[in-house]
Design an enzyme around this catalytic site. Structure first.
Site, short mmCIF file in Angstrom:
data_model
loop_
_atom_site.label_atom_id
_atom_site.label_comp_id
_atom_site.label_asym_id
_atom_site.label_seq_id
_atom_site.Cartn_x
_atom_site.Cartn_y
_atom_site.Cartn_z
N LYS A 196 54.70 -11.50 15.46
CA LYS A 196 55.56 -12.49 14.82
C LYS A 196 55.86 -12.01 13.41
O LYS A 196 54.94 -11.83 12.61
CB LYS A 196 54.86 -13.85 14.79
CG LYS A 196 55.68 -14.92 14.07
CD LYS A 196 55.03 -16.27 14.16
CE LYS A 196 55.85 -17.30 13.40
NZ LYS A 196 55.23 -18.61 13.41
N LYS A 249 58.62 -12.03 18.33
CA LYS A 249 59.44 -13.06 17.69
C LYS A 249 59.83 -12.61 16.30
O LYS A 249 58.95 -12.18 15.56
CB LYS A 249 58.62 -14.34 17.62
CG LYS A 249 59.28 -15.45 16.83
CD LYS A 249 58.39 -16.64 16.75
CE LYS A 249 59.09 -17.64 15.84
NZ LYS A 249 58.22 -18.56 15.24
C1 PBG Z 1 55.33 -22.15 13.26
C2 PBG Z 1 56.55 -21.64 13.93
C3 PBG Z 1 57.77 -21.20 13.36
C4 PBG Z 1 58.63 -20.94 14.44
C5 PBG Z 1 57.90 -21.17 15.61
N1 PBG Z 1 56.62 -21.57 15.27
C6 PBG Z 1 58.23 -21.13 11.97
C7 PBG Z 1 57.59 -20.25 10.98
O1 PBG Z 1 56.69 -19.45 11.29
O2 PBG Z 1 57.97 -20.38 9.83
C8 PBG Z 1 60.06 -20.51 14.33
C9 PBG Z 1 60.93 -20.80 15.52
C10 PBG Z 1 62.40 -20.70 15.27
O3 PBG Z 1 62.87 -20.28 14.19
O4 PBG Z 1 63.14 -21.06 16.19
N2 PBG Z 1 54.59 -21.27 12.50
#
Ligand code: PBG
Length: 323
Positions: A196, A249
């Site tokens: 991520k 992601k």
């Molecule tokens: C929580 C999380 C996030 C997303 C999914 N889980 C945001 C972040 O890490 O700031 C993003 C999903 C999206 O942008 O569609 N940590």
């Protein structure tokens, strides 16, 4: 392989039936997970301005939306909760009467077959908006693990089918797996947000989940976008710690990472087509600059072609319509 003029690649492109027969990648309803946001309250569905067609639902309207997903044949949803109030330790995240716990129980009650995945993170629940416990101005890894374990167990007790940690703390998959197993939840899979990235593409989500960090950014825990080998190390760790599904992601700027993960480890790979990726397509389409259906299907097909087995996407319901 023969060359021109013996081999003429255009021969197999001449009509749609030929193209159908030689098509290598097929996007299907079977690949889709639809993310939804849930808030406290009754009978509300507030559209998220940067994500047209996506809503913050109260539990009752969320159940209606879940029924719609099941009727469309979409295999599952992933849920994000917005708490009543936020505090430094994100306590609603692991409260058995928290918003996610209520939402999971209500959906599993009304639509038992729809897979309910829960995002395990603290950023929606903390008043500082970071994904863990803050000390000395930074997120503390090991104290955060304890809270993530509590959150995962409360989701499991509520009936979650899949636990999806998105916090990017080191060691969280192992800690969650051990706790689930010790409490009789050895059959609940973990979908780990393994690679991520600290991405600008999460902008609209932070409006939707009301989770923007109140100071600093997430770069001390989410991955640096230029790195791909590091993603492979993250995935290897998560496999060792017991993750069942490995996620990359965002998806579109990281198709190379999806391909490398799938090539290196033959494991189920999920890709998250995130909020910013959705918003860009929606905005351009609303301006009449692109054809939404064709662009969205092309993008999602590219994620599949790169090696994703499943895609978390806000386009899921539209895809069913388009296919
Ligand atoms: C929580 C999380 C996030 C997303 C999914 N889980 C945001 C972040 O890490 O700031 C993003 C999903 C999206 O942008 O569609 N940590």
């Amino acid at each position: 392989m023969s060359t021109f003029p013996i081999y003429r690649p255009r021969r197999l492109r001449g009509n749609e039936n030929l193209r159908r027969l030689v098509r290598e990648t097929a996007l299907s309803i079977d690949d889709l997970i639809y993310p939804m946001f849930v808030v406290h309250g009754h009978n509300t569905a507030t559209e998220i301005s940067a994500m047209p067609g996506c809503y913050q639902y109260s539990v009752d309207t969320l159940v209606m939306a879940a029924k719609e997903l099941a009727a469309l044949g979409i295999p599952g949803t992933i849920l994000f909760g917005i708490p009543e109030s936020k505090d430094p330790l994100g306590s609603e995240a692991y409260a058995d009467d928290g918003i996610i716990q209520q939402a999971v129980r209500a959906i599993k009650d009304a639509v038992p077959d729809l897979l309910v995945m829960t995002d395990v993170c603290l950023c929606e629940y903390t008043d500082h908006g970071h994904c863990g416990v803050i000390e000395a101005g930074d997120v503390q890894n090991d104290p955060t693990l304890e809270l993530l374990v509590k959150e995962s167990l409360s989701h499991a007790r509520a009936g979650a089918d899949v636990i999806a940690p998105s916090d990017m703390m080191d060691g969280r998959v192992g800690a969650i797996r051990e706790a689930l197993d010790e409490n009789g939840y050895e059959n609940i899979p973990i979908m780990a947000y393994s690679a991520k990235y600290a991405s600008a593409f999460y902008g609209p989500f932070r409006e939707a989940a009301e989770s923007a960090p109140q100071f600093g950014d997430r770069r001390s825990y989410q991955m640096d976008p230029p790195n791909a080998e590091e993603a492979l190390r993250e995935v290897a760790l998560d496999i060792q710690e017991g993750a069942d599904i490995l996620m990359v992601k965002p998806a579109l700027s990281y198709l190379d990472v999806i391909l490398r993960v799938k090539t290196e480890f033959q494991v189920p790979v999920a890709a998250y087509n995130v909020s910013g990726e959705y918003a860009m397509v929606k905005a351009a389409a609303q301006n009449g600059w692109i054809d939404e259906e064709r662009v969205a299907l092309e993008l999602l097909t590219s994620i599949k072609r790169a090696g994703a087995d499943m895609i978390l996407t806000y386009f899921a319901k539209s895809v069913v319509e388009w296919l």
